[in-house]
Design an enzyme around this catalytic site. Structure first.
Site, PDB file in Angstrom:
ATOM      1  CD  GLU A  76      -2.979   1.178   0.408  1.00 21.08           C
ATOM      2  OE1 GLU A  76      -3.563   2.246   0.186  1.00 21.08           O
ATOM      3  OE2 GLU A  76      -3.293   0.095  -0.134  1.00 21.08           O
ATOM      4  CG  ASP A  77       1.247   3.057   3.094  1.00 22.80           C
ATOM      5  OD1 ASP A  77       0.426   3.637   2.371  1.00 22.80           O
ATOM      6  OD2 ASP A  77       0.981   2.631   4.237  1.00 22.80           O
TER       7      ASP A  77
END
Length: 757
Positions: A76-77
């Protein structure tokens, strides 16, 4: 920040055979990927996945779960990919991390097809491995623990989401310890003043009742030991959120709560639980009605325990929970406590065999095959987590919690009473639906309003919430009073005009008091409601004005019911009541003299349906014509010398028959207009009986339909649905003039049916 070897030691403490190499590799990989990223607190971002992993070690989860906790934000990051995770850590861990990524991206209020696909992937990931949920709950718990560093608006949003979604979800999974902490953390940010007051009181109690708590603990332990039961007794104080909900539910002050102290008695076996219960009830007074046996009948999330409340030292109430070690482990850890899970068995059906807490998932997964489109999928799967509540959203994302069985009417009143009163329709997930439609969790509801609309009385039977029902009753009462006031004002005005007298304010007040009412408004409402007869009103007006004269009595048919309503042989649908002295011009008197049980009855051309308030108009040698109260024809009759008769419905035993009425509307002159209108009427389960179409301009037609409906509720549904149809305007009940364009029909009785004897 926890070091690499410390994490490994935490796992080895409960799992000596842990895969140390896997944990070390996940630790290093996640730390490198997150690099110099910072959290809102200023701490290194990697501290977050590390703390999530620590929470999962408290649940004693397997190596793969701990590795997923370390990796859960990498896709996700960071620039990490699913393929890279699969290659380095295996497809099992990659699948769980991917499932968690879909949760983070999930927006519950969107209707985009891509978002529906995310939800599908999420549920499939959970169905394949329940660790997706466990890691997500641990992730949310740590986020809540560090929420102080976020902006206030973001804190409120995250806390609300936690209270409404994640805390109940943890409870549904049987993870009561996690649920309690999530609720208390959310409570702290949503209602800080209440939280501070309760926690302060709890701190005082701990100091104030320290000796009492110690005494009860020792006495309990000694009594059980004397009877040969080896028990572990611990004391606890209830959580701030549970205390707050109890205060709200019971509507009492914090100082009035007397059972904020609880004790847990942990014993070896189930027979020991019941033996311990007998010892407790023998030695202490029991509070009646506070005994619950969740061992015999476990809760839906596998919770098992015996609950009772005793009066201890100093008349202090204390709740007792009696359970075994295994029951206590399941009560605190929920599905994470199951041995199958720790052995690495992630098959959902094996886990469900041991845990009822996941039974809801099987039903949700079954819905995957119900529809082929994403819309069908969303309809069956959005937030199917709760049995006692539904969670719906406004178009702007505001969450509204309602009881099961709630309808758009309840939703509208939950937003604001004015919105409920002016609601004429609703869209659920973008589709226009009847107002009787039951809402489902995850629905996005848009309320369609008309400022001139007021709720009909039948809404009370549709609404599921007390707030909505009370508001509907209030609005209906106000409408009824306003109609009665207008009718009473007209009746008094006509009487005064006929008698050629005027009343000043003092005389009006005198008249009201003489008839048993406090003022002008109450008098006129009672007059319009028929609570004051025309004869009594006329008599009192004459007395107030000091005029004395004798009046000739009009003989009427004898009522067949005590309340004064009588039926005519010519109809089976209506009953009638004639005021003692309705408008008493020559024609009115002559008409009433002719009234008997065989007087013919007809319905005005626009038709009437059950639910309409009715007025009967009678002239000499003519039938009674029944009009709905809204009929424009009545305004033309105000100044005519006719008899006005009260009419009510008498359809007992004939509730299932259909009634004809006339509606009119403007529609665009384009191909398919008539078909569109007919489809809307059919969707409301009404039938088209007759139709007239008039061209009023090259671009518009006026349609006049004679339709068959069961009652006013169904007719209202038809009108509201037509108002929302594209290209249709000016939808309303037809006027008499419009209705006369249709063929007249016999309204007084169904065809081929003999007149009642």
């Amino acid at each position: 920040m926890m070091r690499q070897y410390e994490l490994v030691e935490r796992v080895q403490a409960y799992n000596p055979h842990t895969d140390e190499a896997l944990l070390n590799k996940a630790y290093v990989y996640a730390m490198q990927k997150h690099g110099t990223q910072k959290r809102a607190s200023g701490d290194p971002y990697f501290a977050h996945p590390l703390e999530v992993a620590a929470i999962l070690t408290d649940l004693k989860l397997d190596d793969a779960s701990i590795a997923v906790a370390l990796l859960h934000d990498t896709i996700e990051d960071t620039d990490a990919t699913r393929a890279e995770i699969d290659q380095l850590f295996g497809a099992e861990i990659g699948s769980i991390v991917d499932g968690l990524t879909k949760i983070d991206r999930l927006q519950l209020v969107t209707r985009e097809e891509a978002q529906a696909e995310n939800l599908r992937k999420l549920l499939l990931a959970i169905s394949a491995d329940v660790r997706v949920l466990l890691v997500k709950l641990a992730d949310r718990l740590h986020n809540m623990r560090t929420l102080d560093f976020m902006r206030e608006d973001k804190r409120k949003r995250i806390a609300t989401e936690t209270m409404d979604i994640y805390a109940p979800l943890a409870g549904r999974m049987g993870m009561q310890g996690m649920r309690q902490e999530l609720e208390d953390l959310a409570f702290k940010h949503l209602q800080p003043e209440h939280y501070k007051a309760i926690t302060s009181r709890l701190d005082e109690m701990k100091a104030e009742f320290a000796d009492t708590i110690s005494t009860i603990k020792s006495e309990l332990g000694d009594k059980l030991k004397d009877e040969g039961i080896v028990a572990r007794v611990s004391a606890r104080v209830k959580s701030p959120w549970s205390i707050f909900t109890k205060i709200e539910r019971k509507q009492i002050a914090l100082e009035q709560l007397s059972d904020m102290i609880g004790f847990r008695v942990i014993v070896p076996t189930i027979p020991d639980c019941y033996r311990a219960l007998g010892i407790v009830h023998t030695n202490w007074k029991v509070v009646p009605g506070r005994f619950k046996d969740y061992i015999s009948v476990p809760k839906h999330n596998d919770y098992r325990s015996i609950h009772t409340t005793i009066v201890g030292v100093g008349r202090q109430r204390a709740e007792l929970q009696i359970r075994t070690e295994e029951m206590h482990r399941v009560a605190e850890l929920g599905i994470a406590a199951h041995a199958l899970y720790k052995e690495g068995a992630t098959d959902i059906h094996k886990i469900e065999n041991e845990s009822k807490a996941f039974a809801w998932l099987r039903q949700t997964i079954e819905h995957l095959t119900v529809g082929n489109t994403t819309e069908d999928f969303l309809e069956y799967t959005k937030l199917e987590l709760f049995q006692d509540q539904v969670f719906c959203f406004t178009p702007r994302g505001r969450l509204i919690a309602l009881p099961r069985g709630a309808t758009p009417i309840d939703f509208a009143y939950a937003l604001h009473t004015d919105i409920g009163d002016t609601c004429v329709g609703a869209k659920i997930n973008g589709q226009i639906v009847p107002l009787v439609t039951q809402l489902r969790s995850g629905d996005e509801v848009e309320i369609i309003r008309d400022q001139n609309h007021l709720p009909p009385s039948n809404w009370e039977t549709i609404a599921a919430t007390g707030k909505a029902r009370a508001a509907i009753r209030r609005a209906v009462r106000q409408q009824s009073q306003q109609r009665a006031f207008s009718m009473g004002e007209h009746m008094l005005s006509m009487l005064l005009e006929r008698e050629g007298v005027l009343l000043d304010d003092g005389e009006i007040k005198q008249l009201a008091e003489a008839l048993g009412h406090s003022g002008r408004r109450d008098l006129l409402i009672a007059l319009g409601d028929g609570k004051i007869s025309g004869e009594d009103l006329d008599t009192q007006v004459m007395e107030v004005k000091g005029i004395k004269r004798r009046r000739k009595r009009i003989d009427l048919p004898v009522p067949d019911k005590a309340e004064g309503w009588f039926a005519l042989r010519s109809t089976e649908l209506f009953r009638f009541r004639v005021p003692g002295n309705p408008r008493s011009g020559p024609n009115a008197k002559a008409a009433l003299k002719q009234l008997d049980f065989n007087t013919k009855v007809e319905v005005s051309p626009e038709g009437v349906v059950p639910g309409d308030r009715l007025i009967g108009i009678m002239e000499p040698n003519k039938p009674i014509i029944i009009y709905p109260i809204h009929s424009d024809a009545l305004s033309d009759l105000y100044d005519r010398d006719v008899a006005w008769i009260d009419v009510r419905w008498d359809i007992v035993g004939r509730e299932d028959r259909d009634y004809q009425c006339v509606i009119s509307m403007h529609a665009q002159n384009k191909p398919g207009s008539l078909a569109q209108i007919a489809a809307v009427i059919a969707a409301c389960e009404a039938n088209i009986h007759n139709l007239v179409m008039r061209m009023e301009s090259p671009d518009f037609h006026r349609f006049i339909f004679q339709i068959e409906v069961r009652d006013l509720a169904q007719l209202t549904d038809v009108l509201n649905s037509l108002k929302l149809a594209a290209g249709v305007s000016d939808v309303q009940r037809a006027t008499v003039a419009e209705a006369l364009g249709l063929d007249r029909i016999d309204w007084t009785a169904p065809k081929n049916q003999e007149e009642p004897a």
